[in-house]
Motif scaffolding. Sequence first.
Motif, PDB file in Angstrom:
ATOM      1  N   THR A   1      -5.441  -2.636  -9.671  1.00  0.00           N
ATOM      2  CA  THR A   1      -5.830  -3.449  -8.531  1.00  0.00           C
ATOM      3  C   THR A   1      -4.712  -4.434  -8.213  1.00  0.00           C
ATOM      4  O   THR A   1      -4.162  -5.062  -9.115  1.00  0.00           O
ATOM      5  CB  THR A   1      -7.139  -4.214  -8.830  1.00  0.00           C
ATOM      6  OG1 THR A   1      -8.173  -3.247  -9.096  1.00  0.00           O
ATOM      7  CG2 THR A   1      -7.553  -5.082  -7.659  1.00  0.00           C
TER       8      THR A   1
ATOM      9  N   THR B   1      -1.893   4.728  -4.831  1.00  0.00           N
ATOM     10  CA  THR B   1      -3.085   5.010  -5.633  1.00  0.00           C
ATOM     11  C   THR B   1      -3.813   3.748  -6.087  1.00  0.00           C
ATOM     12  O   THR B   1      -4.890   3.839  -6.661  1.00  0.00           O
ATOM     13  CB  THR B   1      -2.713   5.838  -6.877  1.00  0.00           C
ATOM     14  OG1 THR B   1      -1.804   5.078  -7.686  1.00  0.00           O
ATOM     15  CG2 THR B   1      -2.086   7.163  -6.491  1.00  0.00           C
ATOM     16  N   CYS B   2      -3.242   2.579  -5.837  1.00  0.00           N
ATOM     17  CA  CYS B   2      -3.852   1.326  -6.279  1.00  0.00           C
ATOM     18  C   CYS B   2      -4.847   0.803  -5.245  1.00  0.00           C
ATOM     19  O   CYS B   2      -4.712   1.055  -4.054  1.00  0.00           O
ATOM     20  CB  CYS B   2      -2.782   0.261  -6.514  1.00  0.00           C
ATOM     21  SG  CYS B   2      -1.700   0.624  -7.894  1.00  0.00           S
ATOM     22  N   GLU B   3      -5.824   0.039  -5.735  1.00  0.00           N
ATOM     23  CA  GLU B   3      -6.745  -0.656  -4.850  1.00  0.00           C
ATOM     24  C   GLU B   3      -6.083  -1.972  -4.423  1.00  0.00           C
ATOM     25  O   GLU B   3      -5.671  -2.761  -5.261  1.00  0.00           O
ATOM     26  CB  GLU B   3      -8.050  -0.942  -5.593  1.00  0.00           C
ATOM     27  CG  GLU B   3      -9.045  -1.718  -4.776  1.00  0.00           C
ATOM     28  CD  GLU B   3     -10.299  -2.067  -5.562  1.00  0.00           C
ATOM     29  OE1 GLU B   3     -11.349  -2.146  -4.927  1.00  0.00           O
ATOM     30  OE2 GLU B   3     -10.208  -2.275  -6.788  1.00  0.00           O
ATOM     31  N   ILE B   4      -5.964  -2.195  -3.113  1.00  0.00           N
ATOM     32  CA  ILE B   4      -5.343  -3.406  -2.573  1.00  0.00           C
ATOM     33  C   ILE B   4      -6.457  -4.280  -2.008  1.00  0.00           C
ATOM     34  O   ILE B   4      -7.215  -3.841  -1.145  1.00  0.00           O
ATOM     35  CB  ILE B   4      -4.330  -3.075  -1.447  1.00  0.00           C
ATOM     36  CG1 ILE B   4      -3.391  -1.942  -1.838  1.00  0.00           C
ATOM     37  CG2 ILE B   4      -3.594  -4.328  -1.010  1.00  0.00           C
ATOM     38  CD1 ILE B   4      -2.406  -2.252  -2.899  1.00  0.00           C
ATOM     39  N   VAL B   5      -6.565  -5.519  -2.497  1.00  0.00           N
ATOM     40  CA  VAL B   5      -7.605  -6.430  -2.024  1.00  0.00           C
ATOM     41  C   VAL B   5      -6.982  -7.785  -1.743  1.00  0.00           C
ATOM     42  O   VAL B   5      -5.853  -8.064  -2.144  1.00  0.00           O
ATOM     43  CB  VAL B   5      -8.753  -6.584  -3.050  1.00  0.00           C
ATOM     44  CG1 VAL B   5      -9.479  -5.278  -3.266  1.00  0.00           C
ATOM     45  CG2 VAL B   5      -8.246  -7.140  -4.359  1.00  0.00           C
TER      46      VAL B   5
ATOM     47  N   PRO C   1     -11.160  -9.819  -8.214  1.00  0.00           N
ATOM     48  CA  PRO C   1     -12.194  -8.775  -8.108  1.00  0.00           C
ATOM     49  C   PRO C   1     -13.072  -8.771  -9.359  1.00  0.00           C
ATOM     50  O   PRO C   1     -12.633  -9.146 -10.442  1.00  0.00           O
ATOM     51  CB  PRO C   1     -11.382  -7.478  -8.019  1.00  0.00           C
ATOM     52  CG  PRO C   1     -10.013  -7.886  -7.638  1.00  0.00           C
ATOM     53  CD  PRO C   1      -9.816  -9.282  -8.110  1.00  0.00           C
TER      54      PRO C   1
ATOM     55  N   ALA D   1       0.826  -1.212   0.000  1.00  0.00           N
ATOM     56  CA  ALA D   1       0.000   0.000   0.000  1.00  0.00           C
ATOM     57  C   ALA D   1       0.861   1.262   0.000  1.00  0.00           C
ATOM     58  O   ALA D   1       0.528   2.246  -0.671  1.00  0.00           O
ATOM     59  CB  ALA D   1      -0.938  -0.011   1.202  1.00  0.00           C
TER      60      ALA D   1
ATOM     61  N   SER E   1      -9.829  -1.605 -10.725  1.00  0.00           N
ATOM     62  CA  SER E   1      -9.896  -0.182 -10.430  1.00  0.00           C
ATOM     63  C   SER E   1      -9.232   0.610 -11.549  1.00  0.00           C
ATOM     64  O   SER E   1      -8.241   0.162 -12.126  1.00  0.00           O
ATOM     65  CB  SER E   1      -9.175   0.092  -9.105  1.00  0.00           C
ATOM     66  OG  SER E   1      -8.954   1.457  -8.929  1.00  0.00           O
TER      67      SER E   1
END
Length: 146
Positions: A42, A21-25, A34, A16, A38
Amino acid sequence: MSHRLQVLAAVKAVIANALPTCEIVGLTNEADRPLRISPLDTIVIRDGDPGEPAIDLSPPAYHFDHSIPVELMTLASPNVDMRERLDQRAGAIGAGIASDPFLAGLCTFIDVTALEIVDAVVPGGASQLVGQFEIIASYSTSSPLG
């Protein structure tokens, strides 16, 4: 919180910080990819496999080389080569790991495998390039469940 979960949380924090700026899942092996990527890309982190520990008997110590899979997904763009963008994202994560290869004392060492770029099918049936690599976190605990 177990040592394993502390390591996973620290890995997620490193990623992170490297890619704010990235989506972390992720962080569950059962989670599907996902349903959308994003617009800012992502990153999927999975629990991975700590593997079978090496064991010291006196005092008991369990030494793990925990393999943590990471997937990088980016949207196609006419202005940016997807392979280059995936390589840049992986490089930023690698630099974050290199800046603290001990995760503030949680690991004896942390390293990464090489980036592999593969074709994947994303929701909607479109083909998409995805970057994959593993973070290898080496750490010791006093209990195999710790």
